[in-house]
Design an enzyme around this catalytic site. Structure first.
Site, short mmCIF file in Angstrom:
data_model
loop_
_atom_site.label_atom_id
_atom_site.label_comp_id
_atom_site.label_asym_id
_atom_site.label_seq_id
_atom_site.Cartn_x
_atom_site.Cartn_y
_atom_site.Cartn_z
N ALA A 28 7.16 -8.57 8.24
CA ALA A 28 7.85 -7.50 7.69
C ALA A 28 6.96 -5.97 8.16
CB ALA A 28 8.14 -7.43 6.28
N ASN A 31 5.02 -3.27 6.86
CA ASN A 31 4.03 -3.79 6.32
C ASN A 31 3.09 -3.80 6.61
OD1 ASN A 31 2.83 -5.79 4.50
ND2 ASN A 31 4.34 -6.50 3.63
N ALA A 33 0.01 -5.74 6.11
CA ALA A 33 -0.65 -7.53 5.51
C ALA A 33 0.02 -8.03 6.31
CB ALA A 33 -0.69 -7.04 4.03
N GLU A 180 16.19 -1.99 -2.26
CA GLU A 180 15.11 -2.81 -1.92
C GLU A 180 14.66 -3.09 -3.60
OE1 GLU A 180 12.84 -3.76 1.17
OE2 GLU A 180 14.52 -3.81 2.21
N HIS A 259 7.13 0.51 0.22
CA HIS A 259 7.70 0.64 -1.43
C HIS A 259 7.57 1.81 -2.20
CE1 HIS A 259 9.40 -3.69 -0.71
NE2 HIS A 259 10.98 -3.25 -0.90
N CYS A 378 4.66 -6.61 -7.79
CA CYS A 378 5.39 -6.83 -6.15
C CYS A 378 6.05 -8.15 -6.85
CB CYS A 378 5.38 -7.34 -4.61
SG CYS A 378 4.17 -5.79 -3.94
O1 SUG Z 1 9.44 -7.01 2.26
N1 SUG Z 1 6.74 -9.38 2.70
C1 SUG Z 1 7.81 -8.22 1.48
C2 SUG Z 1 6.23 -8.28 0.21
C3 SUG Z 1 7.06 -7.31 -0.76
C4 SUG Z 1 6.36 -6.64 -1.32
N2 SUG Z 1 7.19 -6.31 -2.76
C5 SUG Z 1 6.94 -4.92 -3.05
N3 SUG Z 1 6.15 -3.79 -2.69
N4 SUG Z 1 7.67 -4.75 -4.15
C6 SUG Z 1 8.36 -7.20 1.95
O2 SUG Z 1 7.54 -6.38 3.17
C7 SUG Z 1 6.17 -11.01 5.03
C8 SUG Z 1 6.48 -12.01 4.78
C9 SUG Z 1 7.24 -13.36 5.40
O3 SUG Z 1 6.38 -12.11 7.07
O4 SUG Z 1 6.64 -14.36 5.78
C10 SUG Z 1 7.34 -9.71 3.50
O5 SUG Z 1 8.43 -9.82 3.68
#
Ligand code: SUG
Length: 455
Positions: A28, A31, A33, A180, A259, A378
């Protein structure tokens, strides 16, 4: 609605079950993390049990709790669409060799984050008195673009009764309508059964006035467009008087706030938000105040109290804010909030001690999900339902002590406790996952929702 009817309305949090292929692939973009934990070994069993424990403890505390099934992964059909052929084992082996990034994408368990499953409008706000659903297209990333079809089937299977529930098509999966779901949508109201104002937060705009470049993020993608939010509001029949569209602060997106629910959370009349949440903070609050029929209670966290780095690492704003019968609210925060002193101090001294309804904090360990950028909020899709609508649900999806026990035993029977990126090509994993989900649909009594592909 009469006063009795209003108080029968409850918010049900439908949590996504962590799927058997939960892994760390760093898929992602934007993102932090997910990007920083790619390559780690995951523990799908622990992830699923952490999620179930969160659901159970909230159920035990008196909150209405629902559950949504994970999706079938690996999505071998998606690999076939991309030209890989042969038996399922051959498809997996070829993808692992020729395009490992595609194999990782089709194995993601990202459907666990049901705040991105879709946008929901409660019947109280709809002119036809039905609950409205639009699955999110999640077109910003390939691994999530694979979700909406099955999401739509799951939502239609559970919310099947046409007298109470209305389902809309997924928006066109193209950048102009990048959607989203509920992660960028907050309903503000008095009690849940009273009419609400819908705050849609977007990161960029495609058509209309061209915005100057510095008002859009430069580093990371904006995943929600104004056009998508407007289209969802239109599908659900929401009027101008019921909606506010606000732009997310581009600097927040560039700091890892992919988000709005990573930097703000609302419940009833309370909007808990970080100073950097909105590009036009005062304008957004004023627009809400002008449209709400009850006074807005803004709870603002300034940058000097919580830095952007702390906000993103702790997921303080990805908390669930839940209403209690006595008018107070409980904040459900991830364990990471305790690890950051500034964040923990803010919770104690500013949120709990402040002049607002937040009176209790519950800490939950959802670390397996957090490492992929998914906190407590989430993991849940909020659906506000009347008594009659709750009674009209199909399947065994509202959590009870027995369902919790059944799901826990199901996880213990089927899930691995260790999954490394190299394990994803193992055809046995695909078989295990399929067997588990087949059993789950029977356990939840939701009928056939998966496009099962056997080897
Ligand atoms: O879309 N992570 C998701 C996390 C979603 C969090 N949702 C909210 N904030 N509502 C994303 O970024 C990581 C999956 C991976 O690396 O396998 C991922 O898709």
């Amino acid at each position: 609605m009469s006063a009795a009817d209003i108080s029968s309305v409850r918010e049900v949090n439908f949590d996504g079950l962590v799927g058997p292929t939960h892994n760390y692939s760093g898929l992602a973009v934007g993102n932090v993390a997910s990007m920083s934990h790619g390559g780690l070994v995951s523990n799908p069993k622990e992830g699923a049990l952490q999620g179930l424990l969160k659901m159970k403890s909230l159920m035990d505390a008196g909150y209405a709790q629902g559950v949504l099934p994970p999706q079938q992964r690996p999505d071998i059909g998606a690999l076939r669409d991309l030209g890989f052929s042969g038996s399922n084992s051959e498809v997996l082996a070829r993808a692992a060799l020729e395009a490992p990034q595609l194999l990782r994408a089709v194995c993601s368990a990202s459907s666990m984050w049901t705040a991105n499953a879709g946008t929901i409008t409660p019947s109280i706000d709809a002119s036809d008195n039905r609950v409205h659903f639009t699955p999110a297209n999640l077109q910003s990333s390939f691994h999530r673009y694979l979700e909406p079809q099955t999401t739509g089937r799951v939502l239609q299977a559970i919310f099947r009764d046409e007298q109470h529930f209305a389902h809309h098509p997924v928006l066109p999966a193209t950048p102009a309508f990048s959607d989203e779901g509920a992660a960028n949508h907050t309903r503000l109201c008095g009690e849940h059964g009273e009419p609400g104002v819908h705050l849609f937060v977007y990161g960029r705009q495609t058509f209309g006035d061209v915005r100057s470049g510095d008002r859009e993020p430069q580093r990371y993608p904006a995943r929600q467009t104004l056009e998508a939010s407007q289209a969802v509001a239109r599908q659900h029949g929401l009027t101008e008087a019921q909606t506010v569209f606000a732009q997310q602060h581009p600097d927040a997106i560039d700091a890892g706030v992919f988000h709005n629910d990573v930097i703000a959370v609302g419940n009833g009349p309370v909007l808990l938000y970080h100073e950097m949440a909105f590009l036009n903070e005062e304008g957004t609050l004023d627009a809400l105040r002008a449209k709400m029929s009850t006074p807005l209670i803004p709870v603002r966290v300034p940058l000097e109290a919580v830095s952007m780095e702390d906000a993103v690492a702790s997921y303080l704003f990805n908390s669930q804010l839940l209403s209690n019968p006595d008018g107070t609210m409980t904040l459900v925060v991830p364990g990471e909030c305790q690890e950051r002193e500034a964040v923990w101090n803010t919770i104690q001294n500013h949120l709990l001690a402040g002049n607002n309804p937040i009176s209790e904090v519950i800490v939950k360990d959802v670390k397996q999900s957090m490492r992929n950028g998914g906190g407590p909020a989430c993991l849940r899709l909020r659906v506000v339902l009347t008594d009659a609508e709750r009674a009209a649900l199909t399947g065994r999806v509202l959590l009870t002590a027995t369902l919790y026990d059944d799901l826990t035993a199901w996880v213990n029977r089927h899930y691995r406790d260790r999954l490394a990126p190299d394990d994803l090509a193992d055809p046995q994993l695909a078989e295990e996952s399929l067997t588990a989900l087949d059993e789950l649909t029977q356990l939840l009594k939701i009928g056939p929702v998966y496009p099962f592909q056997l080897g």
